[in-house]
Design an enzyme around this catalytic site. Structure first.
Site: not given
Ligand code: GLY
Length: 374
Positions: A122, A144, A186, A228, A238, A242, A246, A249, A253, A267
């Site tokens: 956990r 993330k 990025e 960031k 997010e 946040r 993106n 993005h 994507h 990417h």
């Protein structure tokens, strides 16, 4: 000189340490976090061949024993099979709650190991040692973690903050140029989304940075991480701001899906093209002047980067099909696409108020355009 960017999340505060040659100090950096002098390291074959022994030597020099798991390289590793292998190995190694797991690698290893650490007993602590530019400026920071599913990328995961990030900019010297420039996509994103001065500086310093200027690389990684960290502090999970991270993005994507997540488009390359498209869309919606997308594309061109749909080798589906792929994006809320648009360089915002016809026009014009233009 080592720079420190603090991520001051209450109860989960950690530092991002940035420096040239920092890996050699990994033992002294990590030892204060340990309750017993032992860590486990997870890496991949490519990164491991270059950087695992130096890391283990640095740990050993500080009296820290280590065991390592070496996974296959590549995006396919970021799935259930290797995730399960990693978790079982961590259990075999009797990793306990107070131990530290080290993720040594790029975004795939960082995301997978972070997620394994999130669910093991956990939640055990982990340290990110990002080895790609993309991982140093984005994926290793902010918590993330996750893996891909047959249904899409990053659909299974958790927010789990690392206890420390060690970004050794010397490791960037072993990256192929294409990977370095993809990560730079990025970096540019940070300037475009919230810091016009940083973008001004990148326009000047970008070529030297790409050629290996150490100070410039440290400054670019530091500023990216500061931005960031600031956004993650405002909105860790997010719910709002946040999503600014993106920028580019939503287009990216769709393009990654359209190119089968293959090396036709990395990417970071998709992010760069996506940023150019997001600025083009913003200009057409009257949010910023036409000079802004031209300036974005001119910088990407000066860096020798992909910036247009026509820079992607091979065929792409039509504009409608790309728009449909955008509809699969995680940022869809109640069936409505959320876009990151901009009122200018350094002034991005999140909106759901984008007419699909305007997106289609931008895509259609991009697809119809001939060979790359600057
Ligand atoms: N890579 C986007 C984020 O961390 O939110």
């Amino acid at each position: 000189m080592v720079e420190t960017v603090p991520v001051a999340l209450p109860g989960r505060a950690y530092d991002i340490r940035i420096g040239h040659g920092l890996l050699a100090s990994a033992g002294t950096e990590i030892a204060p976090l340990l309750s017993r002098p032992r860590v486990v390291v997870v890496t991949d074959e490519n990164v491991g061949a270059l950087h695992l022994e130096p890391l283990r030597e640095a740990l050993s020099a500080a009296g820290v024993a280590s065991e390592a798991l070496i996974l296959p390289p590549g995006e396919a590793t970021k799935g259930w099979t290797q995730f399960s292998a990693c978790v079982e190995w961590l259990l075999e190694q009797r990793v306990e709650r107070r131990d530290i797991v080290i993720a040594l690698g790029g975004g795939v290893i960082g995301d997978l190991v972070g997620f394994a650490a999130a669910v093991l007993r956990r939640g055990v602590r982990f340290v990110q040692v990002p080895t790609s530019l993309l991982a140093q400026v984005d994926s290793s920071v902010g918590g993330k973690t996750g893996i891909n599913s047959a249904h899409g990328k990053n659909l299974v995961g958790a927010f789990h903050q690392p206890s420390l990030v060690l970004a050794d900019t010397a490791l960037l010297e072993t990256l192929p140029e294409r990977d370095f420039l993809a990560g730079y996509g990025e970096v540019v994103k940070y300037g475009l989304l919230g810091d016009a001065e940083f973008f001004d500086w990148l326009e000047e310093a970008g070529p030297a940075l790409a050629a290996g200027d150490r100070e410039a690389r440290i400054r670019a990684v530091r500023r990216s991480c500061e931005m960031k960290a600031e956004i993650v502090l405002r909105d860790e999970t997010e719910q709002g701001d946040r999503a600014l991270l993106n920028l580019g993005h939503t287009f990216c994507h769709a393009l990654e899906a359209a190119t089968g997540y293959s090396d036709r488009l990395l990417h970071g390359e998709g992010v760069a093209i996506g940023c150019a498209l997001a600025f083009e869309l913003s200009a057409r919606l009257g949010l910023c002047s036409q000079e802004e997308p031209s300036r974005v594309r001119a910088h990407l061109a000066a860096m020798g980067m992909k910036r247009d749909l026509s820079d992607i080798p091979g065929d792409l589906p039509g504009a409608e099909a790309l728009l449909d792929l955008m509809g699969q994006d995680k940022k869809v809320v109640d069936g409505t696409l959320r876009f990151i648009l901009a009122r200018g360089i350094g002034a991005a915002f999140v909106t759901s108020d984008v007419p699909p016809g305007a997106v289609l026009d931008v895509l259609r014009d991009g697809l119809e355009q001939g060979p790359a233009r600057t």
